[in-house]
Design a protein around this motif. Structure first.
Motif, short mmCIF file in Angstrom:
data_model
loop_
_atom_site.label_atom_id
_atom_site.label_comp_id
_atom_site.label_asym_id
_atom_site.label_seq_id
_atom_site.Cartn_x
_atom_site.Cartn_y
_atom_site.Cartn_z
N SER A 195 24.26 -76.16 13.54
CA SER A 195 24.43 -75.36 12.32
C SER A 195 23.75 -76.01 11.13
CB SER A 195 25.93 -75.18 12.03
OG SER A 195 26.56 -76.44 11.88
N LYS A 196 23.65 -77.33 11.16
CA LYS A 196 22.97 -78.08 10.11
C LYS A 196 21.89 -78.95 10.77
CE LYS A 196 22.88 -79.42 5.66
NZ LYS A 196 22.73 -78.50 4.52
N THR A 197 20.65 -78.65 10.45
CA THR A 197 19.54 -79.42 11.03
C THR A 197 19.25 -80.63 10.15
OG1 THR A 197 18.53 -77.44 11.95
CG2 THR A 197 17.10 -79.36 11.70
N ALA A 198 19.23 -81.80 10.75
CA ALA A 198 18.94 -83.03 10.01
C ALA A 198 17.63 -83.64 10.53
CB ALA A 198 20.08 -84.03 10.17
N ILE A 199 16.76 -83.96 9.59
CA ILE A 199 15.49 -84.63 9.93
C ILE A 199 15.45 -85.94 9.17
CG2 ILE A 199 12.98 -84.48 9.96
CD1 ILE A 199 13.25 -81.43 9.78
N ASP A 200 15.50 -87.05 9.88
CA ASP A 200 15.44 -88.39 9.27
C ASP A 200 14.02 -88.90 9.32
OD1 ASP A 200 18.27 -89.34 8.63
OD2 ASP A 200 18.51 -88.54 10.65
N VAL A 201 13.52 -89.34 8.18
CA VAL A 201 12.15 -89.87 8.10
C VAL A 201 12.21 -91.31 7.59
CG1 VAL A 201 9.84 -89.53 7.16
CG2 VAL A 201 11.33 -87.56 7.52
N VAL A 202 11.57 -92.21 8.33
CA VAL A 202 11.55 -93.63 7.96
C VAL A 202 10.12 -94.12 8.01
CG1 VAL A 202 12.32 -95.95 8.55
CG2 VAL A 202 13.88 -94.01 8.85
N LEU A 203 9.70 -94.82 6.96
CA LEU A 203 8.36 -95.44 6.94
C LEU A 203 8.53 -96.95 7.02
CD1 LEU A 203 5.26 -95.35 6.47
CD2 LEU A 203 5.76 -95.53 4.01
N ILE A 204 7.82 -97.56 7.96
CA ILE A 204 7.79 -99.03 8.07
C ILE A 204 6.36 -99.47 7.78
CG2 ILE A 204 8.18 -101.02 9.56
CD1 ILE A 204 10.06 -99.24 11.23
N ASN A 205 6.21 -100.30 6.77
CA ASN A 205 4.89 -100.71 6.29
C ASN A 205 4.53 -102.07 6.89
OD1 ASN A 205 2.51 -100.92 4.90
ND2 ASN A 205 3.41 -100.75 2.86
#
Length: 402
Positions: free
Chosen positions: A311-321
């Motif tokens: 019912s709730k779509t979650a998109i986690d975005v992580v940047l590792i430099n």
């Protein structure tokens, strides 16, 4: 003097000589190294790599002479390639009826000769690796073995050259085919998009006049509209796939990570049922192909939304430099991918999940486009998933300098 006889398989042998594209080429270090080494081992003032052409003896490499070719009818190598022996040795040409009064004996003092035929994989004798001396002599067993071994090395260089030409030729063919497919995709897209748009428009107009239509006709119009939209998505996907390399240019951009994510969100998230989680406070400037990376993220975000069963779509975005590359994680809480399908999801037309959350089939083009774009960018992608719970993509992009 006796001119060398013409082999019975001369037509095939000549074709074998020509396929290596060595006739009339300039000296090359790899070949000159061999003639230099064999001249030293055999203690001979002259050493040659020769190719017996139609009416001449072409010298691909030479030590001790300034000639680049000589007439075939006076050549020692012309006799060597018709000999049944794996090495032809002439201890004293002045006493051999084949070479008495030969201009090479008279002019170049070619008294001693030893030549090993250069034999290709089909058994055709192309020429020789040979040595000459100005006096009568013999070779030691060690020198004969070295001469035979180095002749095989010359032939290996010939074969390596031929394979390189073949790979280049096949590469050009593949490029032409790819260009043709890309042009075809563009033509098909252009020629089909207009009729599809017309079908959609007419379907909508007919549905507006629903009073004059039966319920079954309205149902058919809905099916027609859905099918048309599906075909339109397929065409758009194919065009995007074949034009993917055009998105990757030689010019790199300074890209704000936060702006990039916000732009992708605005193009893919249409309602409050989708939440994109990232850390906007820690902005980073990425040096990369902005349009290509944006397209990659649009495809991944779109899939996360389309194939969500929550019912709730979650998109986690992580940047590792990292010091030498960017590592970008995109994780969703959607349907997940079955373990037996996860290795195939980047193949063109492969569909990991038969239908999205709206019951519509996928095209199997989006993730193939992602993989193709990353290949052009010298990057890579990894995927892991748990069926029914989540899917995570990890993108690795090399850092560039501007």
């Amino acid at each position: 003097m006796i001119a060398p006889p013409i082999p019975k398989d001369e037509i095939q042998r000549q074709a074998a000589v020509e396929k290596y594209k060595l006739l009339d080429t300039m000296p090359e270090e790899n070949y000159d190294n061999i003639t230099s080494i064999i001249s030293s081992i055999c203690e001979a003032p002259i050493s040659l790599i020769t190719l017996v052409d139609k009416d001449r003896n072409f010298l691909k490499s030479r030590q001790g002479v300034d000639l680049s070719e000589s007439p075939r009818d006076i050549s020692f190598c012309g006799h060597a390639i018709v000999s049944e022996e794996d090495i032809m040795i002439v201890p004293d040409a002045r006493e051999d009826e084949r070479f008495k009064d030969n201009p090479l004996v008279e002019g170049l003092k070619a008294i001693f000769y030893a030549g090993v035929p250069l034999v290709d994989v089909n058994g055709y004798k192309l020429g020789t690796l040979c040595v000459y001396d100005h006096k009568p002599r013999v070779l030691t067993g060690h020198q004969i073995s070295a001469l035979k071994a180095m002749a095989k090395q010359v032939m290996s260089l010939f074969e390596e050259r031929f394979k390189t030409f073949e790979l280049d030729r096949l590469g050009n063919i593949l490029k032409e085919r790819n260009d043709e497919l890309k042009d075809f995709a563009g033509i098909v897209s252009h020629d089909l998009k207009a009729p599809l748009s017309n079908i959609l428009m007419i379907s909508d107009l007919l549905k507006e006049d629903s009073n004059s239509l039966s319920s079954q006709s309205i149902e058919y119009l809905g099916i027609l509209k859905d099918s048309t939209k599906s075909m339109s998505r397929y065409i758009d996907g194919m065009l995007q796939f074949y034009r993917s390399e055009e998105l990757v240019t030689e010019n790199y951009d300074n890209v704000s990570y936060v702006d990039l994510i916000e732009d992708v969100i605005s193009m893919t998230v249409m309602d409050d049922s989708v939440e994109v989680i990232y850390i906007p406070e820690t902005d980073t400037t990425l040096v990369t192909n902005e349009i290509a990376l944006q397209q990659i993220l649009i495809n991944l975000f779109t899939n996360a939304v389309k194939y969500s069963d929550k019912s709730k779509t979650a998109i986690d975005v992580v940047l590792i430099n990292h010091s030498n590359e960017y590592e970008l994680h995109i994780k969703d809480n959607g349907m997940g991918i079955a373990p037996d399908r996860i290795q195939s999801i980047f193949k063109l037309f492969y569909i990991a999940t038969q239908e999205d959350k709206n019951g519509k089939p996928g095209t199997g083009i989006g993730l193939a486009t992602v993989a193709r774009l990353l290949e052009h960018m010298n990057g890579r992608i990894e995927v892991s998933s748990e069926l029914g719970k989540w899917t995570e993509f990890k993108i690795f992009l090399p850092k560039k300098e501007v």
